[in-house]
Design an enzyme around this catalytic site. Sequence first.
Site, PDB file in Angstrom:
ATOM      1  CB  CYS A   1     -33.183-106.582  44.688  1.00 12.74           C
ATOM      2  SG  CYS A   1     -33.536-107.488  45.836  1.00 12.74           S
TER       3      CYS A   1
ATOM      4  CB  CYS B   1     -32.040-109.118  49.692  1.00 11.42           C
ATOM      5  SG  CYS B   1     -32.684-110.189  47.885  1.00 11.42           S
TER       6      CYS B   1
HETATM    7  C1  FAD Z   1     -36.773-106.252  39.501  1.00  5.41           C
HETATM    8  C2  FAD Z   1     -36.700-105.470  40.956  1.00  5.41           C
HETATM    9  C3  FAD Z   1     -36.335-105.976  42.337  1.00  5.41           C
HETATM   10  C4  FAD Z   1     -36.322-105.773  43.127  1.00  5.41           C
HETATM   11  N1  FAD Z   1     -36.405-106.361  44.852  1.00  5.41           N
HETATM   12  C5  FAD Z   1     -36.534-105.211  45.699  1.00  5.41           C
HETATM   13  C6  FAD Z   1     -37.027-106.145  47.100  1.00  5.41           C
HETATM   14  O1  FAD Z   1     -36.936-107.017  47.099  1.00  5.41           O
HETATM   15  N2  FAD Z   1     -36.186-105.563  47.836  1.00  5.41           N
HETATM   16  C7  FAD Z   1     -35.429-104.295  48.434  1.00  5.41           C
HETATM   17  O2  FAD Z   1     -35.474-103.707  49.285  1.00  5.41           O
HETATM   18  N3  FAD Z   1     -35.947-103.248  46.735  1.00  5.41           N
HETATM   19  C8  FAD Z   1     -35.527-103.945  45.475  1.00  5.41           C
HETATM   20  N4  FAD Z   1     -35.693-103.476  44.172  1.00  5.41           N
HETATM   21  C9  FAD Z   1     -34.877-102.515  44.920  1.00  5.41           C
HETATM   22  C10 FAD Z   1     -35.246-100.958  44.773  1.00  5.41           C
HETATM   23  O3  FAD Z   1     -36.204-101.141  43.773  1.00  5.41           O
HETATM   24  C11 FAD Z   1     -34.060 -99.390  44.619  1.00  5.41           C
HETATM   25  O4  FAD Z   1     -32.802-100.194  45.591  1.00  5.41           O
HETATM   26  C12 FAD Z   1     -34.975 -98.453  45.574  1.00  5.41           C
HETATM   27  O5  FAD Z   1     -36.092 -98.674  44.439  1.00  5.41           O
HETATM   28  C13 FAD Z   1     -33.831 -97.694  44.927  1.00  5.41           C
HETATM   29  O6  FAD Z   1     -34.209 -96.550  45.225  1.00  5.41           O
HETATM   30  P1  FAD Z   1     -33.335 -95.060  44.889  1.00  5.41           P
HETATM   31  O7  FAD Z   1     -34.266 -93.522  45.114  1.00  5.41           O
HETATM   32  O8  FAD Z   1     -32.039 -95.356  44.668  1.00  5.41           O
HETATM   33  O9  FAD Z   1     -34.010 -94.843  42.780  1.00  5.41           O
HETATM   34  P2  FAD Z   1     -34.709 -95.121  42.693  1.00  5.41           P
HETATM   35  O10 FAD Z   1     -36.315 -95.675  43.121  1.00  5.41           O
HETATM   36  O11 FAD Z   1     -34.314 -95.659  41.023  1.00  5.41           O
HETATM   37  O12 FAD Z   1     -35.157 -93.683  42.094  1.00  5.41           O
HETATM   38  C14 FAD Z   1     -34.898 -92.867  40.832  1.00  5.41           C
HETATM   39  C15 FAD Z   1     -35.997 -91.737  40.794  1.00  5.41           C
HETATM   40  O13 FAD Z   1     -34.448 -90.666  39.824  1.00  5.41           O
HETATM   41  C16 FAD Z   1     -35.381 -89.671  38.589  1.00  5.41           C
HETATM   42  N5  FAD Z   1     -34.166 -89.996  37.756  1.00  5.41           N
HETATM   43  C17 FAD Z   1     -33.466 -90.520  37.000  1.00  5.41           C
HETATM   44  N6  FAD Z   1     -32.839 -89.182  36.139  1.00  5.41           N
HETATM   45  C18 FAD Z   1     -32.603 -88.802  36.324  1.00  5.41           C
HETATM   46  C19 FAD Z   1     -32.611 -87.258  36.192  1.00  5.41           C
HETATM   47  N7  FAD Z   1     -31.334 -87.232  35.840  1.00  5.41           N
HETATM   48  N8  FAD Z   1     -32.877 -86.146  36.983  1.00  5.41           N
HETATM   49  C20 FAD Z   1     -33.346 -86.646  38.282  1.00  5.41           C
HETATM   50  N9  FAD Z   1     -34.197 -87.360  38.445  1.00  5.41           N
HETATM   51  C21 FAD Z   1     -34.059 -88.397  37.762  1.00  5.41           C
HETATM   52  C22 FAD Z   1     -35.879 -91.691  38.142  1.00  5.41           C
HETATM   53  O14 FAD Z   1     -36.789 -91.054  36.854  1.00  5.41           O
HETATM   54  C23 FAD Z   1     -36.123 -92.063  39.672  1.00  5.41           C
HETATM   55  O15 FAD Z   1     -37.841 -91.532  40.114  1.00  5.41           O
HETATM   56  C24 FAD Z   1     -36.030-104.238  42.953  1.00  5.41           C
HETATM   57  C25 FAD Z   1     -35.374-103.934  42.090  1.00  5.41           C
HETATM   58  C26 FAD Z   1     -36.061-104.555  40.953  1.00  5.41           C
HETATM   59  C27 FAD Z   1     -35.683-103.589  39.514  1.00  5.41           C
END
Ligand code: FAD
Length: 442
Positions: free
Chosen positions: A195, A370
Amino acid sequence: MLLQRAPRSTLRNGSGLFKSLFHSTPSARAQLDHTHQFVVVGGGAGGLAVGSWIRRKYGENSLAIIEPADTHYYQPMFTLVGGGAKKMDATARPMASLMPPDAKWVRSSVTEFRPDENYVVTADGQRVGYEYLVVALGLEVKYDGIKGLQPLLEDPQSMVSTNYSPLYASKTFQNIQRFTGGNAIFTMPPLPVKCPGAPQKIMYLAEDYWRKHGVRDETTVTYNTALGVIFGVKKYANSLLKVVEERDIKLNFQRKCVEITKNEAIFENTQEGTIETYKYDFLHASPPQGPLAMMKGQPISDEIGWVDVDKTTLQHRRYPNVFGIGDCTNVPTSKTAAAVAAESAILKTNIAAVVKGLNPSALYDGYTSCPLITGYGKTILAEFDFNANPLETFPFDQGKERRSMYHLKKDVMPELYWEGLLKGLWGGPAIARKIMHLGTRE
Ligand SMILES: Cc1cc2nc3c(=O)[nH]c(=O)nc-3n(C[C@H](O)[C@H](O)[C@H](O)COP(=O)(O)OP(=O)(O)OC[C@H]3O[C@@H](n4cnc5c(N)ncnc54)[C@H](O)[C@@H]3O)c2cc1C
């Protein structure tokens, strides 16, 4: 090698072929601890969205999710926690309560991908076999990418915090409240950033708070960004530049934070090739981010460590029974939960096609969003595609600060996340966009 990999062209069309590869070598199965039709790596936003859908579509015992964490965080809410508009408790739920029913939860981390043999290895030594793999590992926030940051984050007395971790987002609000004026600095690292609006959203909330609490006149607010623009989409960048000007915020481009000491923040001026030191009394750091360290050199990774998928189909470029979603991929869009939602809709169609032996046909347009919070009760809702063209859902100008968009972010989106996205029921606003624009927009 346990199993031979077939040429891409044959694999692309043949789920039967996957099956024969997968089932053909008894010795291969004997060496695996367990096997599943689908394995999802990561139980974050993307992993649970696709996992929940897989469980519903393909039934009991079809799915294993490999996820080490006991708690799932709704990360987009960290900004509101940092700004004191939500409590940290509201961002967290037990992972067990979110796992799709009957999915096998492997409580470990993947350490190795063996896509030629259709299995992954976990930190506790399990070899988990699959027919289809969905990789949703997220990215790594590199706290050590800024010298001196970590100990200052851990020190409860320091005026340094970050919303990028559930450990420190509450400290941001404590520091905002404790601040009595002086230099307040907000940093933005080079991309990629989860984000990319988040490093400045907290600045607008803090500035608004200090204005309301009588410390704004004694305060200089500075946004030092490593980028050359305030935001990557011109329409919203123009709106933000106006906000910055109206609120008397100092904006410095191409300033990359490299070190923080007790009272000073040190930035590299990447345009001039010089080092600049700023005294601070409050600092919100956004650390550099990148692929998980363990992803470097994996056969499914690109040269940097991102999962190497086709940016439109989200199918792996070399392993057609592997798919990627979310922050861990090299899809060139802003890394957000909004992007995850839109990508999940594409994956559902494409996984179903590949399982039937067809080519993936759904194409991702890069949709991401965003909600740029610019104060308590004010938000510019940025929505755009791969080409940084606005892709707005509502039939009004989303480049304006609006109270309705703030409530959408604060009150509606959390429900959409927990009850829609994580249950595999929310695939982004594409349909709503069409309806609201009376079918005139894709
Ligand atoms: C401060 C902040 C503000 C944000 N604001 C926004 C917003 O306003 N709007 C928006 O849409 N998005 C926002 N985001 C971004 C959004 O949260 C992420 O883009 C989203 O969570 C990504 O999803 P994901 O499944 O790719 O990763 P994540 O949700 O991070 O999940 C990854 C998962 O993989 C697991 N994992 C890690 N390593 C391993 C491994 N080796 N083996 C197995 N599992 C593993 C982790 O434990 C985790 O559960 C924000 C993020 C932050 C930090």
